[in-house]
Design a protein around this motif. Sequence first.
Motif, PDB file in Angstrom:
ATOM      1  N   GLN A  23      37.507  40.015  -9.126  1.00 28.06           N
ATOM      2  CA  GLN A  23      36.672  41.208  -9.316  1.00 28.06           C
ATOM      3  C   GLN A  23      35.428  41.203  -8.428  1.00 28.06           C
ATOM      4  OE1 GLN A  23      36.702  38.616 -11.372  1.00 28.06           O
ATOM      5  NE2 GLN A  23      34.557  38.005 -11.223  1.00 28.06           N
ATOM      6  N   ALA A  24      35.089  40.065  -7.837  1.00 24.38           N
ATOM      7  CA  ALA A  24      33.866  39.941  -7.044  1.00 24.38           C
ATOM      8  C   ALA A  24      33.976  40.767  -5.760  1.00 24.38           C
ATOM      9  CB  ALA A  24      33.590  38.484  -6.712  1.00 24.38           C
ATOM     10  N   VAL A  25      32.886  41.452  -5.438  1.00 24.91           N
ATOM     11  CA  VAL A  25      32.801  42.214  -4.199  1.00 24.91           C
ATOM     12  C   VAL A  25      32.249  41.303  -3.101  1.00 24.91           C
ATOM     13  CG1 VAL A  25      31.739  44.189  -3.038  1.00 24.91           C
ATOM     14  CG2 VAL A  25      32.444  44.371  -5.433  1.00 24.91           C
ATOM     15  N   VAL A  26      32.913  41.268  -1.965  1.00 26.31           N
ATOM     16  CA  VAL A  26      32.475  40.439  -0.847  1.00 26.31           C
ATOM     17  C   VAL A  26      31.477  41.228  -0.002  1.00 26.31           C
ATOM     18  CG1 VAL A  26      33.155  39.166   1.206  1.00 26.31           C
ATOM     19  CG2 VAL A  26      34.651  39.189  -0.800  1.00 26.31           C
ATOM     20  N   ILE A  27      30.297  40.659   0.191  1.00 25.64           N
ATOM     21  CA  ILE A  27      29.264  41.255   1.048  1.00 25.64           C
ATOM     22  C   ILE A  27      29.210  40.459   2.341  1.00 25.64           C
ATOM     23  CG2 ILE A  27      26.838  41.883   1.241  1.00 25.64           C
ATOM     24  CD1 ILE A  27      28.235  43.380  -0.986  1.00 25.64           C
ATOM     25  N   CYS A  28      29.388  41.121   3.465  1.00 23.07           N
ATOM     26  CA  CYS A  28      29.334  40.463   4.766  1.00 23.07           C
ATOM     27  C   CYS A  28      29.054  41.518   5.826  1.00 23.07           C
ATOM     28  CB  CYS A  28      30.636  39.720   5.064  1.00 23.07           C
ATOM     29  SG  CYS A  28      32.097  40.780   5.092  1.00 23.07           S
ATOM     30  N   SER A  29      28.926  41.098   7.072  1.00 21.09           N
ATOM     31  CA  SER A  29      28.730  42.045   8.168  1.00 21.09           C
ATOM     32  C   SER A  29      30.066  42.699   8.517  1.00 21.09           C
ATOM     33  CB  SER A  29      28.168  41.316   9.391  1.00 21.09           C
ATOM     34  OG  SER A  29      29.118  40.378   9.880  1.00 21.09           O
ATOM     35  N   LYS A  30      30.019  43.743   9.318  1.00 11.61           N
ATOM     36  CA  LYS A  30      31.254  44.418   9.715  1.00 11.61           C
ATOM     37  C   LYS A  30      32.181  43.507  10.530  1.00 11.61           C
ATOM     38  CE  LYS A  30      29.670  49.213   9.472  1.00 11.61           C
ATOM     39  NZ  LYS A  30      29.488  50.488  10.202  1.00 11.61           N
ATOM     40  N   PRO A  31      31.663  42.726  11.495  1.00  8.62           N
ATOM     41  CA  PRO A  31      32.561  41.771  12.166  1.00  8.62           C
ATOM     42  C   PRO A  31      33.133  40.748  11.198  1.00  8.62           C
ATOM     43  CG  PRO A  31      30.567  42.100  13.459  1.00  8.62           C
ATOM     44  CD  PRO A  31      30.339  42.768  12.141  1.00  8.62           C
ATOM     45  N   GLY A  32      32.335  40.343  10.195  1.00  7.26           N
ATOM     46  CA  GLY A  32      32.830  39.415   9.190  1.00  7.26           C
ATOM     47  C   GLY A  32      33.954  40.016   8.366  1.00  7.26           C
ATOM     48  N   ALA A  33      33.831  41.294   8.038  1.00  8.81           N
ATOM     49  CA  ALA A  33      34.869  41.967   7.264  1.00  8.81           C
ATOM     50  C   ALA A  33      36.192  42.001   8.029  1.00  8.81           C
ATOM     51  CB  ALA A  33      34.414  43.386   6.919  1.00  8.81           C
ATOM     52  N   ILE A  34      36.114  42.237   9.324  1.00  9.60           N
ATOM     53  CA  ILE A  34      37.325  42.256  10.154  1.00  9.60           C
ATOM     54  C   ILE A  34      37.988  40.885  10.155  1.00  9.60           C
ATOM     55  CG2 ILE A  34      38.172  42.545  12.519  1.00  9.60           C
ATOM     56  CD1 ILE A  34      35.934  44.620  12.912  1.00  9.60           C
ATOM     57  N   ALA A  35      37.168  39.834  10.300  1.00 10.12           N
ATOM     58  CA  ALA A  35      37.702  38.469  10.303  1.00 10.12           C
ATOM     59  C   ALA A  35      38.318  38.109   8.956  1.00 10.12           C
ATOM     60  CB  ALA A  35      36.585  37.489  10.659  1.00 10.12           C
ATOM     61  N   LEU A  36      37.694  38.547   7.880  1.00  8.87           N
ATOM     62  CA  LEU A  36      38.178  38.220   6.546  1.00  8.87           C
ATOM     63  C   LEU A  36      39.517  38.905   6.267  1.00  8.87           C
ATOM     64  CD1 LEU A  36      37.107  36.493   4.220  1.00  8.87           C
ATOM     65  CD2 LEU A  36      36.154  38.568   3.208  1.00  8.87           C
ATOM     66  N   LYS A  37      39.632  40.168   6.627  1.00 11.68           N
ATOM     67  CA  LYS A  37      40.898  40.895   6.420  1.00 11.68           C
ATOM     68  C   LYS A  37      42.015  40.285   7.250  1.00 11.68           C
ATOM     69  CE  LYS A  37      38.630  45.298   5.354  1.00 11.68           C
ATOM     70  NZ  LYS A  37      38.332  46.677   5.837  1.00 11.68           N
ATOM     71  N   SER A  38      41.668  39.818   8.442  1.00 17.30           N
ATOM     72  CA  SER A  38      42.674  39.192   9.294  1.00 17.30           C
ATOM     73  C   SER A  38      43.133  37.855   8.714  1.00 17.30           C
ATOM     74  CB  SER A  38      42.106  38.986  10.698  1.00 17.30           C
ATOM     75  OG  SER A  38      43.006  38.291  11.521  1.00 17.30           O
ATOM     76  N   ALA A  39      42.199  37.126   8.078  1.00 19.22           N
ATOM     77  CA  ALA A  39      42.531  35.814   7.529  1.00 19.22           C
ATOM     78  C   ALA A  39      43.358  35.908   6.255  1.00 19.22           C
ATOM     79  CB  ALA A  39      41.255  35.032   7.261  1.00 19.22           C
ATOM     80  N   PHE A  40      43.125  36.965   5.461  1.00 18.16           N
ATOM     81  CA  PHE A  40      43.820  37.119   4.185  1.00 18.16           C
ATOM     82  C   PHE A  40      44.526  38.484   4.109  1.00 18.16           C
ATOM     83  CE2 PHE A  40      40.051  34.417   3.023  1.00 18.16           C
ATOM     84  CZ  PHE A  40      40.777  33.221   2.910  1.00 18.16           C
ATOM     85  N   PRO A  41      45.551  38.681   4.913  1.00 20.95           N
ATOM     86  CA  PRO A  41      46.219  39.999   4.930  1.00 20.95           C
ATOM     87  C   PRO A  41      46.955  40.317   3.632  1.00 20.95           C
ATOM     88  CG  PRO A  41      47.455  38.402   6.226  1.00 20.95           C
ATOM     89  CD  PRO A  41      46.166  37.741   5.863  1.00 20.95           C
ATOM     90  N   ASP A  42      47.272  39.289   2.838  1.00 27.14           N
ATOM     91  CA  ASP A  42      48.061  39.516   1.631  1.00 27.14           C
ATOM     92  C   ASP A  42      47.200  39.667   0.376  1.00 27.14           C
ATOM     93  OD1 ASP A  42      50.395  39.279   3.153  1.00 27.14           O
ATOM     94  OD2 ASP A  42      50.438  37.100   2.889  1.00 27.14           O
ATOM     95  N   LEU A  43      45.904  39.444   0.489  1.00 24.41           N
ATOM     96  CA  LEU A  43      45.025  39.562  -0.667  1.00 24.41           C
ATOM     97  C   LEU A  43      44.410  40.959  -0.740  1.00 24.41           C
ATOM     98  CD1 LEU A  43      43.051  36.169  -0.726  1.00 24.41           C
ATOM     99  CD2 LEU A  43      45.013  36.851  -2.117  1.00 24.41           C
ATOM    100  N   GLU A  44      44.279  41.461  -1.947  1.00 26.16           N
ATOM    101  CA  GLU A  44      43.595  42.742  -2.144  1.00 26.16           C
ATOM    102  C   GLU A  44      42.093  42.463  -2.276  1.00 26.16           C
ATOM    103  OE1 GLU A  44      45.175  45.025  -5.311  1.00 26.16           O
ATOM    104  OE2 GLU A  44      47.230  45.030  -4.535  1.00 26.16           O
ATOM    105  N   LEU A  45      41.399  42.580  -1.174  1.00 25.60           N
ATOM    106  CA  LEU A  45      39.984  42.216  -1.136  1.00 25.60           C
ATOM    107  C   LEU A  45      39.100  43.423  -1.420  1.00 25.60           C
ATOM    108  CD1 LEU A  45      40.068  40.058   2.126  1.00 25.60           C
ATOM    109  CD2 LEU A  45      40.231  39.260  -0.233  1.00 25.60           C
ATOM    110  N   ARG A  46      38.008  43.156  -2.102  1.00 24.07           N
ATOM    111  CA  ARG A  46      36.982  44.184  -2.322  1.00 24.07           C
ATOM    112  C   ARG A  46      35.809  43.824  -1.416  1.00 24.07           C
ATOM    113  NH1 ARG A  46      35.694  44.718  -8.504  1.00 24.07           N
ATOM    114  NH2 ARG A  46      34.776  46.667  -7.733  1.00 24.07           N
ATOM    115  N   ILE A  47      35.768  44.442  -0.262  1.00 28.99           N
ATOM    116  CA  ILE A  47      34.768  44.101   0.748  1.00 28.99           C
ATOM    117  C   ILE A  47      33.804  45.260   0.928  1.00 28.99           C
ATOM    118  CG2 ILE A  47      34.374  43.366   3.126  1.00 28.99           C
ATOM    119  CD1 ILE A  47      37.198  42.299   3.203  1.00 28.99           C
ATOM    120  N   ASP A  48      32.525  44.952   0.961  1.00 24.23           N
ATOM    121  CA  ASP A  48      31.486  45.951   1.212  1.00 24.23           C
ATOM    122  C   ASP A  48      30.666  45.497   2.420  1.00 24.23           C
ATOM    123  OD1 ASP A  48      29.685  47.984   1.152  1.00 24.23           O
ATOM    124  OD2 ASP A  48      28.737  47.435  -0.741  1.00 24.23           O
TER     125      ASP A  48
END
Length: 573
Positions: free
Chosen positions: A105-130
């Motif tokens: 349930q935790a929302v991930v707070i990071c920069s926009k480049p960080g969000a791109i890297a995170l989605k690329s690293a975990f393509p199978d997880l449903e991430l809540r990124i802001d």
Amino acid sequence: MADVRPRDVQVAQIGENTTVLRSRTWDRLKFEVEYARQRGTTANSYLIQASKSALIDPPGGSFTQIYVTELHQQVYFQKLNYLILGHINPNRMETLKVLLELAAQAVVICSKPGAIALKSAFPDLELRIDPVRGDEVLDLGMGHELQFCFVPTPRWPDALCTYDPKTRILYTDKLFGAHVCDEEVMDEHWRSLADDRAYYFNCLHAVQAQQVEAAMERLASFPARIYAPAHGPVVRHSFSRLTLDYQLWCQQQQTKELSVALLYTSAYGNTATVAQAIAQGITESEVAVQSINCEFAAPAEITSAIEQCDGFIIGSPTLGGHAPTQIQTALGIILSTAAKTKVAGVFGSYGWSGEAVDLLEGKLQDAGYPFGFEPIRVKFAATEEVLQQCKAAGSEFAQVLKKSKKAYAPRQMAAEAQTDRTGQAVGRIPGSLCVVTAKLGGTQFGFLTSWVSQASFSPPGLTIALAKNHAAEMLIHPGEQFVINILKEGRNVRRHFLRQRVPGEYMFADVTTDEAANGCPILTEALAYLECTVQNRMECGDHWLLYAIVNNGKVLEPTGVTAVNHRKTGNQY
């Protein structure tokens, strides 16, 4: 004898509703392959528990198990609201994956480049990124209204710092840290940390000093009193001292006699790791490095770096048998801009082939550039042995560069340096760095000088020396008005006014200004300014000496330090 204590997690309160979890080891972690001090380290993570809870900067995979176990004693994972990431790299992925599964349930707070890297690293997880830009506020309740600052560097292009005004803690991730493991949570005995802090800066930040300096300027807008870094003690007792040290170290890197522009892109981090090892070898040889990740750099920045450097190194991964577009653009800038006397270097990493390195080597060879080391080709991730070889290549490049500069320098210059003792003595007179700004016929202009001195108390007056062949001769007549902008140490304003401009280019395009009462520009990033009127002039050799009275003035930053110009000789500015 090496310390063989087991790894553990030290927990301590550092502010209201704020806890640090220090994952500790007395060994050298594998991911710090370029760091050879072997005094252990702490991986600091921070937990704020107000009306809502936020976890800042979990550690790398070396600590995943013990960290998650200890964290569960501090907070229920189901009640963790936010996960704030100062940067995202492969080392953190193991811990992040566990946390994202336990606290879905935790929302991930990071920069926009960080969000791109995170989605690329975990393509199978449903991430809540802001992803944040830097102007947002995250309200955790009870006065903890978190603010953010995007501080990208070539090594960490997604870097994000977090500030909590309730505790005045600035969470700085890779800035202001030290790789040393001890029992002290705070820096009570900060004098004993001096060598470790300097070594940490030299290993991690010296090659990106320009970007670190820019990051510090942005972070200065927060009225922080504590730095909470990712490694080492929390900085409270030496806050001001360490801030000044970083400013000094950044300036020292940028004022070295020789400099190298190191250009690269990195698809999976392997090329960046090689670049860091090469850069460390260069900096340890007392040559400055400007490290530029071409993926995040504008062509103008690359052009400026190539024009100003004494040598350049370019590195690339191989993607589909080719160099990335950003590297091809950088190569074009080099071939059209860099003098053929500049020393060159080429490196790259690859998976199945290494055509990009061959392309770079061939183009630079055909253009006639001398090489500072044999092209470096690294297959997949570099081993520690390979990185030591890359570091040695950087040292070799620095030595070749030094020899090349000596070969091109006229022997007469060396003789003059030995005989001109008077000039050397005169050069020991320091002067505060200032920018003189004025307005003539509706056109604003400005120039950098350190030849300003107070001349009288009543009325307050000063003298300024102007070269006769300087464009500022228009100021030599009594009654003309101008502004003296006194610069602050640690800022880049000086380099803006040192840069050569094309005819017709507006001088103040990239700096912010206000208008003084006399109509001249005031640099808002200055430490202080003085509005002046020319009273008298006198011819002094090859200069005009002006006496001006000060009509008005103001200190813009009371806690700043005046930038000072130290010269090697009195025969030049």
